[in-house]
Design an enzyme around this catalytic site. Sequence first.
Site, short mmCIF file in Angstrom:
data_model
loop_
_atom_site.label_atom_id
_atom_site.label_comp_id
_atom_site.label_asym_id
_atom_site.label_seq_id
_atom_site.Cartn_x
_atom_site.Cartn_y
_atom_site.Cartn_z
N HIS A 1 0.98 -1.14 0.09
CA HIS A 1 0.06 0.03 -0.07
C HIS A 1 0.95 1.10 -0.08
O HIS A 1 1.66 1.51 0.94
CB HIS A 1 -0.85 -0.07 1.22
CG HIS A 1 -1.82 1.20 1.26
ND1 HIS A 1 -3.22 1.18 1.20
CD2 HIS A 1 -1.44 2.33 1.91
CE1 HIS A 1 -3.82 1.98 1.35
NE2 HIS A 1 -2.46 2.97 1.92
N HIS B 1 -0.18 3.30 11.74
CA HIS B 1 1.15 4.11 11.47
C HIS B 1 1.04 5.39 12.48
O HIS B 1 0.00 5.67 13.16
CB HIS B 1 1.19 4.71 10.20
CG HIS B 1 0.23 5.72 9.68
ND1 HIS B 1 0.87 6.70 8.97
CD2 HIS B 1 -1.10 5.76 9.46
CE1 HIS B 1 -0.38 7.71 8.71
NE2 HIS B 1 -1.52 6.95 9.06
N GLU C 1 -3.27 14.92 10.71
CA GLU C 1 -3.99 14.47 9.47
C GLU C 1 -5.54 14.59 10.06
O GLU C 1 -5.97 14.12 10.97
CB GLU C 1 -3.85 12.83 9.28
CG GLU C 1 -2.53 12.45 8.99
CD GLU C 1 -2.49 10.93 8.68
OE1 GLU C 1 -3.36 10.41 9.10
OE2 GLU C 1 -1.30 10.52 8.55
N HIS D 1 -6.18 13.05 13.58
CA HIS D 1 -5.04 12.31 13.87
C HIS D 1 -3.72 13.21 13.82
O HIS D 1 -2.96 13.33 12.74
CB HIS D 1 -4.57 10.92 13.11
CG HIS D 1 -5.79 10.00 13.03
ND1 HIS D 1 -6.46 9.36 11.97
CD2 HIS D 1 -6.75 9.65 14.09
CE1 HIS D 1 -7.42 8.67 12.18
NE2 HIS D 1 -7.57 9.05 13.51
N HIS E 1 -2.59 5.48 14.80
CA HIS E 1 -4.01 5.11 14.14
C HIS E 1 -3.74 3.97 13.12
O HIS E 1 -2.68 3.78 12.64
CB HIS E 1 -4.55 6.40 13.66
CG HIS E 1 -4.03 7.10 12.56
ND1 HIS E 1 -2.80 8.13 12.72
CD2 HIS E 1 -4.09 7.36 11.43
CE1 HIS E 1 -2.41 8.47 11.83
NE2 HIS E 1 -3.22 8.09 10.89
#
Length: 428
Positions: A284, A327, A333, A357, A363
């Site tokens: 990803h 991560h 974010e 976040h 999270h």
Amino acid sequence: MAHDYLAGFGNEFESEAVAGALPRGQFSPQRAPHGLYAEKFSLTAFTAPRADNRRTWFYRIRPSVTQGGYTPLATPNWSSAPLVGGMTPPDPLRWSPPPLAAGRDFADGLVTIAANGDAATQAGIGIHLYRADQPMTRRCLVDADGELLLVPWSGAITLTTECGELDVAPGEIAIVPRGMKFAVDPHGGAAGYVCENYGAALRLPERGPVGSDGFANNRDFLAPVAAYRDADTPFEIVCRFQGHSFRADIDHDPFDVVAWVGTAVPCKYDLRRFNVMGSISYDHPDPSIFTVLSAPSDTPGVANVDFVIFPPRWLVAEHSFRPPWFHRNVMSEFMGLVYGQYDAKQSGFEPGGMSLHNAFVPHGPDADVYAAASSAPLAPAKLDDTLAFMFETRYPLRLTRWALESPALQDDYRACWQGLRRHFTPPA
Ligand code: FE2
């Protein structure tokens, strides 16, 4: 009324609503055509490098200087910066959609969620929600603190600006340059997210090895054509300056620009036009591959704010965990949802909702998402009917008291990870 548009991003556009209103061959003739006044609007320092330089020449019925004196205007939910909403906890936070507005216009319905940096030093952002069901009648806004990125999630709006009009619906975004007068008229009830960018103007990110096409393409950005109103009716200007609001009266409609030429323009963009890149082998990739627009800071590669989307796309990566990984990130974010469902959050994250976040807040995918994705067959799969977005910023975001005390703040968002099981099996 359907509007005409000019296509491109960063172009020098020109438009005239009356034939011959745009001077030919020069910007500032001794007398502008039709008795108009020439007025220069500088969005960057005069000496900014040519590639970054943004300015527009207006040819208008009366120059902006004819407006009245400003007095302070109380806008308690459109908070002052720096924010003093109390301490922002270093936890993952999630909000349900706050209630929609009743009887408010765009300016009165703005509420600040979070901010960082400082408008005075031109670093950081403010994050606001708009909730409006009334037109801004004989009223306009001008934000001297920041460029505004509007992300509607409910209801279409018409933006009237000094350059002309834009119709914007959920699935599209709009950008209003810092310092440009504008008004927002909702078509019924409307709601959306606003990023107020105190830093350098948003621009299209570089493409690197991807080449000359892809991601957000310049041709899909639409600027308005010149449209003016000539009315000697009282009007109110609401100005945002250094984190405070002010109001002034003028005796005429300020949307009186008959022609213009320049690079400092409002625009809109249909997020469905974004050409999505992703892994076609394994793993990803970082979500930076979904960056639509980026406002750089003084540090190369470190954005004041990136606008990132998570649109419909195919997932084909082999032997990989496909949703976002767990991560912790130095960048902060803030996420919202325009429609559908975000692939890392199966419940508790609805259109109009929000999550935050902040820097280094751990999270990742919700427990049930992890369980499903780590055992699902890895056939090609289409993520459809989904449009989430992120304002990702280098500075931690401080919440307002409104956001911290909002009934929409979910009590224990961390509960969505409590079902995570211990998978470690030591070798025998
Ligand atoms: Fe993240």
